[in-house]
Motif scaffolding. Structure first.
Motif, short mmCIF file in Angstrom:
data_model
loop_
_atom_site.label_atom_id
_atom_site.label_comp_id
_atom_site.label_asym_id
_atom_site.label_seq_id
_atom_site.Cartn_x
_atom_site.Cartn_y
_atom_site.Cartn_z
N TRP A 43 8.77 44.81 -73.51
CA TRP A 43 9.36 44.15 -72.35
C TRP A 43 8.49 44.43 -71.13
CZ3 TRP A 43 14.21 41.69 -72.97
CH2 TRP A 43 14.86 41.96 -74.20
N ARG A 44 8.40 43.47 -70.24
CA ARG A 44 7.65 43.66 -69.00
C ARG A 44 8.64 43.86 -67.85
NH1 ARG A 44 3.69 40.37 -69.63
NH2 ARG A 44 2.10 41.99 -69.87
N LEU A 45 8.42 44.95 -67.11
CA LEU A 45 9.29 45.31 -65.99
C LEU A 45 8.48 45.19 -64.70
CD1 LEU A 45 12.04 46.62 -65.08
CD2 LEU A 45 10.86 48.83 -65.25
N ARG A 46 9.00 44.45 -63.74
CA ARG A 46 8.34 44.31 -62.44
C ARG A 46 9.03 45.23 -61.43
NH1 ARG A 46 4.54 41.23 -60.68
NH2 ARG A 46 4.64 39.97 -62.59
N LEU A 47 8.28 46.16 -60.88
CA LEU A 47 8.84 47.12 -59.93
C LEU A 47 8.93 46.52 -58.54
CD1 LEU A 47 6.90 50.33 -61.10
CD2 LEU A 47 9.02 49.32 -62.00
N THR A 48 9.68 47.17 -57.68
CA THR A 48 9.91 46.63 -56.34
C THR A 48 8.62 46.59 -55.51
OG1 THR A 48 10.58 48.86 -55.65
CG2 THR A 48 12.33 47.32 -56.27
N ASN A 49 7.64 47.44 -55.85
CA ASN A 49 6.38 47.41 -55.11
C ASN A 49 5.38 46.40 -55.66
OD1 ASN A 49 5.50 48.57 -57.47
ND2 ASN A 49 4.76 50.47 -56.53
N ARG A 53 5.26 47.41 -65.48
CA ARG A 53 5.22 48.36 -66.57
C ARG A 53 5.65 47.64 -67.85
NH1 ARG A 53 2.98 50.75 -63.15
NH2 ARG A 53 3.48 52.79 -62.22
N ILE A 54 5.24 48.19 -68.98
CA ILE A 54 5.68 47.70 -70.28
C ILE A 54 6.66 48.70 -70.87
CG2 ILE A 54 4.97 47.24 -72.66
CD1 ILE A 54 4.28 44.96 -70.78
N ILE A 55 7.78 48.19 -71.34
CA ILE A 55 8.77 49.03 -72.03
C ILE A 55 8.60 48.81 -73.53
CG2 ILE A 55 11.18 49.71 -72.22
CD1 ILE A 55 10.13 49.83 -69.36
N MET A 56 8.25 49.87 -74.26
CA MET A 56 8.26 49.78 -75.72
C MET A 56 9.67 50.06 -76.21
SD MET A 56 6.48 52.12 -78.71
CE MET A 56 4.76 51.74 -78.37
N ASP A 57 10.19 49.14 -76.98
CA ASP A 57 11.54 49.24 -77.55
C ASP A 57 11.38 49.40 -79.06
OD1 ASP A 57 14.10 48.87 -78.47
OD2 ASP A 57 14.31 46.81 -77.76
N THR A 76 -6.43 60.34 -75.94
CA THR A 76 -6.78 60.57 -74.55
C THR A 76 -7.71 61.78 -74.42
OG1 THR A 76 -4.72 59.58 -73.76
CG2 THR A 76 -5.87 61.06 -72.25
N ALA A 77 -7.38 62.84 -75.13
CA ALA A 77 -8.20 64.05 -75.09
C ALA A 77 -9.61 63.80 -75.62
CB ALA A 77 -7.53 65.17 -75.88
N ALA A 78 -9.75 62.85 -76.54
CA ALA A 78 -11.06 62.53 -77.12
C ALA A 78 -11.85 61.54 -76.28
CB ALA A 78 -10.88 61.97 -78.53
N GLY A 79 -11.23 61.04 -75.21
CA GLY A 79 -11.92 60.10 -74.34
C GLY A 79 -11.76 58.65 -74.72
N VAL A 80 -10.80 58.35 -75.56
CA VAL A 80 -10.53 56.96 -75.95
C VAL A 80 -9.53 56.37 -74.96
CG1 VAL A 80 -9.68 55.44 -77.77
CG2 VAL A 80 -10.90 57.54 -78.37
N ALA A 81 -9.81 55.18 -74.45
CA ALA A 81 -8.90 54.52 -73.52
C ALA A 81 -7.68 54.01 -74.27
CB ALA A 81 -9.60 53.37 -72.81
N VAL A 82 -6.52 54.51 -73.88
CA VAL A 82 -5.24 54.09 -74.45
C VAL A 82 -4.24 53.96 -73.30
CG1 VAL A 82 -5.60 55.14 -76.73
CG2 VAL A 82 -4.64 56.54 -74.89
N PRO A 83 -3.12 53.28 -73.50
CA PRO A 83 -2.17 53.10 -72.38
C PRO A 83 -1.54 54.42 -71.95
CG PRO A 83 -1.29 52.19 -74.43
CD PRO A 83 -2.71 52.52 -74.69
N ASN A 84 -1.39 54.59 -70.63
CA ASN A 84 -0.69 55.75 -70.09
C ASN A 84 0.80 55.65 -70.39
OD1 ASN A 84 -2.93 57.08 -68.85
ND2 ASN A 84 -2.87 55.54 -67.21
N ILE A 85 1.43 56.80 -70.56
CA ILE A 85 2.88 56.88 -70.76
C ILE A 85 3.49 57.46 -69.49
CG2 ILE A 85 4.76 57.92 -72.08
CD1 ILE A 85 2.84 58.08 -74.48
N PHE A 94 12.57 54.60 -76.56
CA PHE A 94 12.07 53.83 -75.43
C PHE A 94 10.90 54.57 -74.78
CE2 PHE A 94 16.69 52.48 -75.15
CZ PHE A 94 16.47 51.20 -75.66
N LEU A 95 9.87 53.81 -74.41
CA LEU A 95 8.73 54.34 -73.66
C LEU A 95 8.42 53.39 -72.52
CD1 LEU A 95 6.10 55.38 -76.39
CD2 LEU A 95 7.41 56.92 -74.91
N VAL A 96 8.04 53.96 -71.38
CA VAL A 96 7.51 53.17 -70.27
C VAL A 96 6.00 53.37 -70.27
CG1 VAL A 96 7.51 52.75 -67.78
CG2 VAL A 96 9.62 53.48 -68.93
N LEU A 97 5.29 52.27 -70.44
CA LEU A 97 3.84 52.32 -70.62
C LEU A 97 3.12 51.58 -69.51
CD1 LEU A 97 3.70 51.39 -74.43
CD2 LEU A 97 3.55 53.68 -73.46
N GLU A 98 1.86 51.94 -69.34
CA GLU A 98 0.96 51.17 -68.48
C GLU A 98 0.91 49.73 -68.97
OE1 GLU A 98 -3.85 51.31 -67.44
OE2 GLU A 98 -2.96 52.70 -68.90
#
Length: 338
Positions: A43-49, A53-57, A76-85, A94-98
């Motif tokens: 799901w895509r969530l639009r914040l007031t600012n 964010r993406i919500i993983m369900d 992340t520790a290995a230097g691979v680009a992955v979405p922030n949590i 539920f997760l809120v992701l970049e």
């Protein structure tokens, strides 16, 4: 995919809205962004600012977000680009992701020159050096039992259900011998961190970088596996000359001591063995997605997956028995809906 508002009469969606409001009380309800081959929804969530964010369900008990969180931290520790949590509720799934946008590498390549696309593909190959270095302690092993379970999807769903031609006892015995030979061979290869689904639809293009997603099923397994997933993609038929070039790129970035023990020729041979295993599995999964889950769109990807399988088998005379066994069972004409 067009976005739509949540159905507030659905119990799972109501739980999602409660989760969202607990962290973002002023935000409007999220809109569905996408789904995948699992039960997960995004799901895509639009914040007031104005940020999103993406919500993983990922509804339990069928889905478990804890492996996603653990693999995200390792990569992340290995230097691979992955979405922030940003937020999590492991109990409810539920997760809120970049928000990485909607542009996968598969989509991005349209409208770009061949040279630009090939350069981006090489970038994806070079990223595998960091993926392979990712910590593997306590990871599940891509062992014989797991490899065999995956390949049996081919027999159970592609052969028995999609083609409606179950193997007889003699064919089953032949299949099991050949399957065991493949899984045993994969155990002899150099091992490392394996994303397990590293391909054009699981690489997002954002701000001129590639970001890996869908890594929750990572294992310790054969080093060429992710390279096979990328270069023998079930959704893109990369030119053979390019595949050969990028196999060499991958091998060149392996540690020197590994290259001494594992020649480029050996790596290419291992690549073919892994391709056989993976494409047998994928044919079974695509058939199951259509027949069991009603996701018939995957049937259009059967012909290319079959082509990749045949190409790998042609390089492996040791598996001529498998080539013969499955020869009459190529994909049907387009239009099957299960």
């Amino acid at each position: 995919m067009s976005q739509r508002s949540p159905n507030t009469t659905d119990e799972r969606t109501l739980a999602l809205l409660v989760f969202v409001r607990s962290h973002f009380p002023d935000a409007p309800p999220p809109a569905i962004a996408s789904s995948d081959a699992s039960a997960r929804r995004y799901w895509r969530l639009r914040l007031t600012n104005g940020d999103t964010r993406i919500i993983m369900d990922a509804p339990p008990p069928g889905e478990d977000i804890r492996p996603f969180i653990e693999m995200q931290e390792r990569l992340t520790a290995a230097g691979v680009a992955v979405p922030n949590i940003f937020e999590r509720d492991t109990g409810q799934g539920f997760l809120v992701l970049e928000d990485l946008g909607d542009c996968t590498f598969f989509q991005w390549r349209h409208g770009h020159s061949i040279d630009t696309v090939n350069a981006r593909l090489e970038e994806a190959v070079r990223l595998l050096a960091a993926v392979a270095r990712t910590e593997t302690a306590d990871l599940p092993r891509f062992d014989t039992a797991m490899l065999n379970r995956e390949m049996d999807l081919f027999v159970d769903w592609y052969i028995a259900r999609y083609h409606d031609t179950p193997f007889n006892a003699e064919q089953t015995a032949r299949w099991q011998r050949l399957r065991d030979e493949i899984s045993t061979r994969l155990q002899t290869m150099p091992q490392g961190f394996v994303h397990r689904d590293y391909h054009s639809r699981n690489l997002m293009v954002q701000d001129d970088r590639l970001v890996a997603i869908d890594f929750q099923d990572a294992v310790r397994g054969p080093l060429p596996y992710d390279l096979v997933s990328l270069l023998r993609d079930s959704y893109i038929d990369w030119p053979e000359e390019l595949v050969s070039k990028l196999q060499a790129v991958f091998w060149q970035q392996c540690p020197p001591d590994l290259r001494e023990a594992w020649s480029l020729e050996q790596m290419r041979n291992d690549f073919a063995w892994v391709a056989v295993q993976r494409h047998l599995k994928v044919l079974g999964i695509f058939a199951r997605l259509s027949i069991r889950d009603g996701k018939h769109g995957y049937l259009k990807d059967l012909p290319l997956t079959w082509k990749h399988l045949q190409k790998a088998l042609a390089q492996l005379p040791e598996l001529s028995g498998l080539t013969e066994l499955i020869a009459p069972l190529g994909p049907k004409d387009q239009g099957l809906t299960g």
